[in-house]
Design an enzyme around this catalytic site. Structure first.
Site, PDB file in Angstrom:
ATOM      1  N   GLY A 169       0.814  -1.205   0.000  1.00  0.00           N
ATOM      2  CA  GLY A 169       0.000   0.000   0.000  1.00  0.00           C
ATOM      3  C   GLY A 169       0.849   1.257   0.000  1.00  0.00           C
ATOM      4  N   ASP A 170       2.155   1.078  -0.019  1.00  0.00           N
ATOM      5  CA  ASP A 170       3.051   2.242  -0.080  1.00  0.00           C
ATOM      6  C   ASP A 170       4.260   1.809  -0.921  1.00  0.00           C
ATOM      7  OD1 ASP A 170       4.383   4.699   0.503  1.00  0.00           O
ATOM      8  OD2 ASP A 170       3.292   4.838   2.383  1.00  0.00           O
TER       9      ASP A 170
END
Ligand SMILES: *[C@@H]1O[C@H](CO)[C@@H](O)[C@H](O)[C@H]1NC(C)=O
Ligand SMILES: *[C@@H]1O[C@H](CO)[C@@H](O)[C@H](O)[C@H]1NC(C)=O
Ligand SMILES: *[C@@H]1O[C@H](CO)[C@@H](O)[C@H](O)[C@H]1NC(C)=O
Ligand SMILES: *[C@@H]1O[C@H](CO)[C@@H](O)[C@H](O)[C@H]1NC(C)=O
Ligand SMILES: *[C@@H]1O[C@H](CO)[C@@H](O)[C@H](O)[C@H]1NC(C)=O
Ligand SMILES: *[C@@H]1O[C@H](CO)[C@@H](O)[C@H](O)[C@H]1NC(C)=O
Ligand SMILES: *[C@@H]1O[C@H](CO)[C@@H](O)[C@H](O)[C@H]1NC(C)=O
Ligand SMILES: *[C@@H]1O[C@H](CO)[C@@H](O)[C@H](O)[C@H]1NC(C)=O
Ligand SMILES: *[C@@H]1O[C@H](CO)[C@@H](O)[C@H](O)[C@H]1NC(C)=O
Length: 456
Positions: free
Chosen positions: A245-246
């Site tokens: 997610g990053d």
């Protein structure tokens, strides 16, 4: 530039032993393999996914740390689900996860005591003050191996993500694995899933090999960076598969005035054969915390799919430090918002004491041999006003555009550099030169020549 390292096979073969006491090596059964082996069940652990095994892990590591001088020890985690609170590792130690073994992080915050913030950050990354423990941690260690038959370390991060989003956390979330001031680290053939925040965080470390590692987190989970080498040198990341997610990888070196004061760069970092999926972030980020400097990063032969950008430089006024001698070649990119993205106004400061005159120096950033398809925009290049990003070189790049691609393909401000053989045609700030960009010829030798193959 990189310090030259002369490959000496014999020295490399005993790399792990070199860090150990001679007695330890004499006692080891096979090169790099541990003399003492214990199963977590011998310390009373129950692998039912419900029993909390924090005491068993603490006892096992304390007990096995006594074996460091006598050939080292391996702690074997057999098939099953082993719920536990955070625990620390020790030196001359292997954490071995068998096939079907899964270490589950407790979702009860009472099991996560508070620890001091990192000196190069001055405070927790999410919130000021101390931070929650990291799930698996170690300080001042040498010769640590985390491996096995692709067992899993599961952070069960959902509770942390929910609380973080609801702004219910008073302190910063823990990382899944954080090693401080350590050397001769191997992390190989294990899977990390659902970290509360960043996954692997080697900080103030040297000689770190991360190979054959799978890291999985939902693509919208907050701050679940894959691998963040932070103020660390001689880090090799090979054959890893990361969905996050990053940023899949983010090279860092401390935050504003704390990082400037701590003054420890991340350098001599090799990334090969990475596969990354990160729709809202970068395949490899350099920064945004880069106040101790980042130099000599070499990334090659890597693939990104449905990822926001490839190798992104992020910094801002107040960071100080530098990002330089970055070499990238051989990227295959599929469905990208930006192929090239540089950001000079990243924001995010630890407090109000950041020095407005602390200007990052970003220079000598080289990208070559890049193929990208389904691209929305080729280059979004934003340096810092009165402090341009310079020495950017881009060569042999083809970016095939998406049906809904932007009309303006390159938007360049406060950047300077050269390009050659780049499609679509770059902005005038990146003038044509006609030369391939640099990539160092001499290979950096990091960690043992061959990974120790030990089964327990
Ligand atoms: C791990 O070690 C650090 C010191 O290096 C200590 O602060 C922390 O409490 C330890 N954590 C656990 C779970 O024992
Ligand atoms: C670890 O090493 C650092 C740097 O040398 C030192 O400041 C720190 O006190 C050491 N920590 C422990 C727990 O020994
Ligand atoms: C390891 O396990 C993960 C998660 O189950 C899987 O995605 C990956 O393909 C496995 N790796 C290997 C080499 O088997
Ligand atoms: C920073 O400054 C702002 C506005 O001046 C203030 O509201 C805030 O409390 C300050 N934060 C810290 C950590 O001092
Ligand atoms: C240009 O890059 C492609 C990969 O995108 C590579 O296959 C090719 O060999 C490169 N050409 C030159 C001249 O280096
Ligand atoms: C191309 O990118 C768009 C987003 O810009 C995406 O919706 C689409 O599925 C991608 N097409 C292919 C063939 O991957
Ligand atoms: C180009 O980038 C600048 C900031 O660097 C921004 O202000 C401007 O709106 C951008 N232009 C377009 C057309 O996106
Ligand atoms: C790092 O590894 C190299 C080669 O394996 C070895 O020569 C060197 O002593 C190691 N350095 C540290 C600090 O562990
Ligand atoms: C991980 O698996 C690869 C491929 O099977 C193997 O070469 C390597 O030695 C393994 N790593 C460890 C530390 O055993």
């Amino acid at each position: 530039m990189a310090t030259r390292r002369i490959p000496r096979p014999a020295a490399v073969a005993v790399a792990l032993c070199a860090a150990a006491l001679l007695a330890a090596c004499a006692g080891a059964s096979r090169a790099g393999c541990r003399k003492h082996v214990a199963k977590i069940t011998e310390y009373g652990a129950v692998g039912d996914g419900k029993t909390l095994n924090t005491a068993a892990f603490a006892k096992a590591v304390a007990d096995l740390s006594e074996r460091a001088r006598d050939g080292g020890a391996a702690l074997v985690v057999p098939p099953g689900k082993w719920l536990t609170g955070p625990f620390n590792l020790t030196s001359h130690f292997t954490l071995y996860l068998d096939e079907g073994a899964e270490i589950l992080a407790s979702q009860d915050m009472k099991d996560w005591p508070l620890i001091a913030p990192l000196p190069s950050y001055g405070r927790g990354r999410d919130e000021p003050g101390p931070r929650y423990s990291n799930f698996i941690a170690g300080s001042n260690l040498t010769d640590v191996i985390i491996t096995g038959k692709n067992g899993t370390i599961n952070g069960q991060g959902q509770v942390w993500w929910d609380k973080y989003r609801a702004k219910e956390l008073q302190f910063t979330r823990g990382y899944l694995l954080e090693l401080l001031y350590s050397d001769s680290i191997i992390i190989s053939n294990v899977t990390f899933v659902d970290s509360p925040s960043w996954n692997l965080h080697p900080t103030y470390c040297t000689n770190v090999t991360i190979s054959g590692v799978t890291i999985l987190a939902p693509v919208h989970s907050p701050n679940t960076d894959g691998i963040d080498p932070d103020s660390s040198s001689h880090v090799k990341i090979e054959d890893c598969y990361i969905v996050s997610g990053d940023d899949c990888i983010a090279v860092k070196s401390g935050w504003d005035e704390y990082g400037i004061k701590f003054n420890m760069p991340s350098q001599h970092i090799v990334i090969k054969r990475l596969t990354c999926i990160s729709p809202t972030s970068a395949m490899i980020a350099l920064g945004s915390e880069m106040s101790g400097g980042i130099r000599d990063v070499r990334a090659e032969d890597s693939v990104a799919i449905n990822t926001e950008s490839a190798v992104r430089v992020k910094s801002g006024v107040g960071r100080g430090g530098f990002v330089k001698d970055i070499f990238v070649r051989g990227l295959s990119l599929h469905t990208m918002k930006w192929v090239f993205w540089m950001t000079g106004n990243y924001g995010q400061h630890p407090d109000n004491s950041s020095d407005p005159n602390a200007m990052p120096q970003v220079t000598s950033i080289n990208y070559r041999d890049v193929f990208a398809e389904n691209v929305t925009m080729a280059g979004r290049m934003e340096g810092i006003p009165n402090d341009p990003y310079t020495g950017i070189c881009i060569s042999n790049v083809t970016a095939q555009l998406a049906p809904d691609a932007k009309k303006l393909q390159w938007n360049c401000t406060n950047v300077k550099g050269v390009t050659s053989d780049v499609t679509p045609k770059p902005c005038p700030e990146l003038g044509a030169e006609g030369m391939p960009c640099a990539f160092p010829e001499e290979e950096l030798i990091i960690g043992p020549h061959k990974l120790p193959k030990c089964t327990y």
